[in-house]
Design an enzyme around this catalytic site. Structure first.
Site, PDB file in Angstrom:
ATOM      1  N   CYS A  79      -6.099  32.913 -25.611  1.00  0.00           N
ATOM      2  CA  CYS A  79      -6.458  33.902 -26.632  1.00  0.00           C
ATOM      3  C   CYS A  79      -7.838  33.578 -27.209  1.00  0.00           C
ATOM      4  O   CYS A  79      -8.836  33.717 -26.505  1.00  0.00           O
ATOM      5  CB  CYS A  79      -5.360  34.001 -27.681  1.00  0.00           C
ATOM      6  SG  CYS A  79      -5.407  35.561 -28.577  1.00  0.00           S
ATOM      7  N   HIS A 168      -0.532  34.169 -25.173  1.00  0.00           N
ATOM      8  CA  HIS A 168      -0.186  32.832 -25.680  1.00  0.00           C
ATOM      9  C   HIS A 168       0.973  32.239 -24.886  1.00  0.00           C
ATOM     10  O   HIS A 168       2.128  32.391 -25.295  1.00  0.00           O
ATOM     11  CB  HIS A 168       0.258  32.937 -27.148  1.00  0.00           C
ATOM     12  CG  HIS A 168      -0.843  33.183 -28.112  1.00  0.00           C
ATOM     13  ND1 HIS A 168      -1.519  32.168 -28.748  1.00  0.00           N
ATOM     14  CD2 HIS A 168      -1.396  34.334 -28.547  1.00  0.00           C
ATOM     15  CE1 HIS A 168      -2.438  32.678 -29.542  1.00  0.00           C
ATOM     16  NE2 HIS A 168      -2.392  33.998 -29.438  1.00  0.00           N
ATOM     17  N   GLU A 170       1.933  29.349 -24.904  1.00  0.00           N
ATOM     18  CA  GLU A 170       2.575  28.285 -25.695  1.00  0.00           C
ATOM     19  C   GLU A 170       3.611  28.846 -26.660  1.00  0.00           C
ATOM     20  O   GLU A 170       4.334  28.101 -27.301  1.00  0.00           O
ATOM     21  CB  GLU A 170       1.505  27.468 -26.450  1.00  0.00           C
ATOM     22  CG  GLU A 170       0.903  28.102 -27.689  1.00  0.00           C
ATOM     23  CD  GLU A 170      -0.129  29.195 -27.406  1.00  0.00           C
ATOM     24  OE1 GLU A 170      -0.260  29.628 -26.248  1.00  0.00           O
ATOM     25  OE2 GLU A 170      -0.775  29.627 -28.376  1.00  0.00           O
TER      26      GLU A 170
HETATM   27  N1  GLN Z   1      -8.463  37.810 -32.682  1.00  0.00           N
HETATM   28  C1  GLN Z   1      -8.747  36.423 -32.491  1.00  0.00           C
HETATM   29  C2  GLN Z   1     -10.217  36.182 -32.179  1.00  0.00           C
HETATM   30  O1  GLN Z   1     -10.908  37.101 -31.924  1.00  0.00           O
HETATM   31  C3  GLN Z   1      -7.888  35.829 -31.381  1.00  0.00           C
HETATM   32  C4  GLN Z   1      -6.445  35.886 -31.771  1.00  0.00           C
HETATM   33  C5  GLN Z   1      -5.604  34.757 -31.247  1.00  0.00           C
HETATM   34  O2  GLN Z   1      -6.094  33.727 -30.769  1.00  0.00           O
HETATM   35  N2  GLN Z   1      -4.310  34.930 -31.377  1.00  0.00           N
HETATM   36  O3  GLN Z   1     -10.657  35.085 -32.185  1.00  0.00           O
END
Ligand code: GLN
Length: 192
Positions: A79, A168, A170
């Site tokens: 992410c 994610h 995890e």
């Molecule tokens: N929206 C976050 C970003 O742009 C990422 C979200 C996340 O890691 N769950 O950094």
């Protein structure tokens, strides 16, 4: 084998839990002195990529970690961690910029910014995927290869020693993506 987990902000504890379940040692990376400890692979967790980018710079971790990634250290970004690796970032600024992918931050809009689904991950099979204000991968170039797509969007890619997931792994309880990463680390150790 020991895995370093960047622990400045975000969902780093969940990655540590996954590694515990896989009987794999881990150390947290919070400051330059932590880089003196030995680790064979690195996890960049989810969180807020702009905050992590700023902390990486302020704490003088950005360049040393970037050098290690460029030197072949296996890395998995999830992410926000994927955003840190991306060479091009829509709606933000590149941080490590070591991977030939273009990502769009907060790409799913407000309505369905967080959701769970299931789809195929090349080399693993069908896996659960949890998205939280996630990016997706707009394009893959250079040596980067798509590993997973869902809803017509690329959500995981690999470029040599680098693995990036928009979701994610995890948070799903499914250990297979972490196992896949540990196989990458093992292969790098054995120069396979
Ligand atoms: N929206 C976050 C970003 O742009 C990422 C979200 C996340 O890691 N769950 O950094």
């Amino acid at each position: 084998m020991t895995i370093g987990i960047l622990a400045l902000q975000g969902a780093f504890a969940e990655h540590a839990d996954m590694l515990d379940r896989l009987d794999t040692a881990h150390v947290t990376i919070r400051k330059p002195a932590d880089l003196e400890r030995h680790f064979d692979g690195l996890i960049l967790p989810g969180g807020e990529s702009t905050v992590m980018g700023k902390l990486l710079r302020d704490l003088e971790l950005l360049e040393p970690l970037r050098e290690r990634i460029c030197g072949g250290l296996p890395v998995m970004g999830t992410c926000a961690g994927l955003i840190l690796l991306a060479g091009e970032v829509e709606g933000g600024a590149p941080v490590f910029a070591t991977m030939h992918v273009r990502v769009r931050r907060n790409a799913y809009g407000r309505q369905d910014d967080s959701f769970d689904t299931e789809d195929d991950f090349r080399g693993i099979g069908r896996i659960p995927m949890t998205f939280i204000r996630a990016p997706y991968i707009v394009s893959v170039s250079g040596g980067a290869r798509t590993l997973a797509e869902t809803g017509g969007r690329v959500v995981a890619a690999r470029e040599g020693n680098q693995l990036g997931c928009a979701f994610h792994p995890e948070l799903t309880g499914d250990l297979r993506v972490h196992r896949y990463f540990l196989d990458m680390v093992r292969a790098a150790e054995n120069h396979i």
